[in-house]
Write a protein that holds these residues in place. Structure first.
Motif, PDB file in Angstrom:
ATOM      1  N   TRP A  53      43.206  43.415  44.927  1.00 61.10           N
ATOM      2  CA  TRP A  53      42.835  42.023  44.716  1.00 61.10           C
ATOM      3  C   TRP A  53      41.502  41.715  44.582  1.00 61.10           C
ATOM      4  O   TRP A  53      41.221  40.748  44.005  1.00 61.10           O
ATOM      5  CB  TRP A  53      42.922  42.319  46.835  1.00 61.10           C
ATOM      6  N   ASN A  54      40.474  43.257  44.512  1.00 59.82           N
ATOM      7  CA  ASN A  54      38.942  42.463  44.163  1.00 59.82           C
ATOM      8  C   ASN A  54      38.656  43.315  42.965  1.00 59.82           C
ATOM      9  O   ASN A  54      37.534  43.267  42.569  1.00 59.82           O
ATOM     10  CB  ASN A  54      38.697  42.230  45.432  1.00 59.82           C
ATOM     11  N   SER A  55      39.734  43.676  41.649  1.00 56.12           N
ATOM     12  CA  SER A  55      39.809  44.572  40.958  1.00 56.12           C
ATOM     13  C   SER A  55      38.812  44.333  40.102  1.00 56.12           C
ATOM     14  O   SER A  55      38.496  43.002  39.526  1.00 56.12           O
ATOM     15  CB  SER A  55      41.133  44.961  40.831  1.00 56.12           C
ATOM     16  N   LYS A  56      37.680  45.128  39.746  1.00 55.33           N
ATOM     17  CA  LYS A  56      36.801  44.526  38.232  1.00 55.33           C
ATOM     18  C   LYS A  56      37.366  45.071  37.815  1.00 55.33           C
ATOM     19  O   LYS A  56      36.563  44.924  36.024  1.00 55.33           O
ATOM     20  CB  LYS A  56      35.323  45.473  38.482  1.00 55.33           C
ATOM     21  N   LYS A  63      37.409  38.886  35.901  1.00 61.67           N
ATOM     22  CA  LYS A  63      37.950  37.829  37.353  1.00 61.67           C
ATOM     23  C   LYS A  63      38.719  38.927  38.214  1.00 61.67           C
ATOM     24  O   LYS A  63      39.893  38.919  37.051  1.00 61.67           O
ATOM     25  CB  LYS A  63      37.722  36.083  37.183  1.00 61.67           C
ATOM     26  N   PRO A  64      38.061  39.025  39.561  1.00 59.89           N
ATOM     27  CA  PRO A  64      39.267  39.489  40.224  1.00 59.89           C
ATOM     28  C   PRO A  64      40.695  37.769  40.016  1.00 59.89           C
ATOM     29  O   PRO A  64      39.665  37.003  40.068  1.00 59.89           O
ATOM     30  CB  PRO A  64      38.778  39.382  41.591  1.00 59.89           C
ATOM     31  N   TRP A 101      41.952  37.968  43.216  1.00 56.77           N
ATOM     32  CA  TRP A 101      41.848  36.106  44.494  1.00 56.77           C
ATOM     33  C   TRP A 101      40.768  35.457  43.700  1.00 56.77           C
ATOM     34  O   TRP A 101      40.560  33.957  43.841  1.00 56.77           O
ATOM     35  CB  TRP A 101      41.138  37.054  45.341  1.00 56.77           C
ATOM     36  N   GLN A 102      39.896  35.642  43.153  1.00 55.41           N
ATOM     37  CA  GLN A 102      38.668  34.323  42.329  1.00 55.41           C
ATOM     38  C   GLN A 102      40.141  33.962  41.361  1.00 55.41           C
ATOM     39  O   GLN A 102      39.705  32.392  41.312  1.00 55.41           O
ATOM     40  CB  GLN A 102      37.591  35.230  41.349  1.00 55.41           C
ATOM     41  N   ALA A 114      33.037  30.386  43.603  1.00 60.84           N
ATOM     42  CA  ALA A 114      34.144  31.252  42.809  1.00 60.84           C
ATOM     43  C   ALA A 114      35.473  30.085  42.259  1.00 60.84           C
ATOM     44  O   ALA A 114      35.791  30.756  42.158  1.00 60.84           O
ATOM     45  CB  ALA A 114      34.574  31.485  44.468  1.00 60.84           C
ATOM     46  N   THR A 148      34.736  37.535  49.318  1.00 64.33           N
ATOM     47  CA  THR A 148      35.959  37.202  48.807  1.00 64.33           C
ATOM     48  C   THR A 148      36.934  36.687  49.653  1.00 64.33           C
ATOM     49  O   THR A 148      36.837  37.097  50.990  1.00 64.33           O
ATOM     50  CB  THR A 148      36.424  38.994  48.775  1.00 64.33           C
ATOM     51  N   THR A 208      40.836  36.361  51.246  1.00 61.87           N
ATOM     52  CA  THR A 208      41.369  37.061  51.153  1.00 61.87           C
ATOM     53  C   THR A 208      43.079  36.729  51.559  1.00 61.87           C
ATOM     54  O   THR A 208      42.699  35.443  51.064  1.00 61.87           O
ATOM     55  CB  THR A 208      42.094  37.834  52.918  1.00 61.87           C
TER      56      THR A 208
END
Length: 176
Positions: free
Chosen positions: A33-36, A40-41, A43-44, A74, A95, A97
């Motif tokens: 979900w917020n992986s680098k 851009k992750p 979610w973004q 964002a 972040t 959700t």
């Protein structure tokens, strides 16, 4: 073609595109979900898509009402679009959700009929950087949703997550 039919088709296609995005978001594992891993992750990328969708369903940038839960900055993926110029030095904090973004989708869908039918489709888009009719802006907006939905789906497929349906009209689906 009668405007009523055009409005019905646009609403159906927005719903299909947004449902496909929703279905993809529901399959994103928490660790992605917020992986680098990407610029851009996920979610973004999804938030950017929904922000743009809501904005282009508005009459103009001046009348656009930001989603109440929006994380400042964002919406920008690259800063190349007219509306993606965050203030200098803005750092995205937090972040969204999955449940927040699904609620954002629900908010957009709940207002689709009103937003689509409120403005004449043959008139200018209302956005100076899109010198097209409102109808063409709707089509561009739907393509934008599909573009980023496909990016998210490709990320998931690379993680061996499959089972995405292509929605024809919000109801009928084809597996791919």
């Amino acid at each position: 073609m009668e405007n009523t039919l055009i409005f019905e088709v646009l609403e159906s296609q927005y719903k299909a595109a947004l449902t496909m995005l929703r279905n993809a978001l529901e399959k994103v594992p928490a660790e992605h979900w917020n992986s680098k891993e990407y610029n851009k992750p996920t979610w973004q990328l999804a938030f950017h898509t929904l922000y743009g969708t809501k904005m282009y369903l508005s009459p103009s940038p001046e009348t656009f009402v930001l989603w109440e839960n929006a994380i400042r900055g964002a919406e920008s993926l690259s800063g190349v679009n007219e509306w993606e110029h965050p203030e200098e030095g803005v750092i995205v904090e937090g972040t969204h959700t999955p449940s927040e973004l699904i609620a954002f989708i629900d908010d957009i869908v709940a207002n689709l009929h009103q937003n689509i039918s409120a403005l004449p489709i043959q008139e200018p888009s209302g956005f100076e950087w899109y010198p097209v009719t409102r109808l063409e802006l709707h089509l561009t907006n739907i393509r934008h949703i599909q573009h980023h939905t496909a990016q998210i789906i490709e990320r998931l497929k690379a993680k061996n997550i499959h089972g995405f349906a292509w929605l024809i009209d919000g109801n009928a689906a084809v597996e791919w």
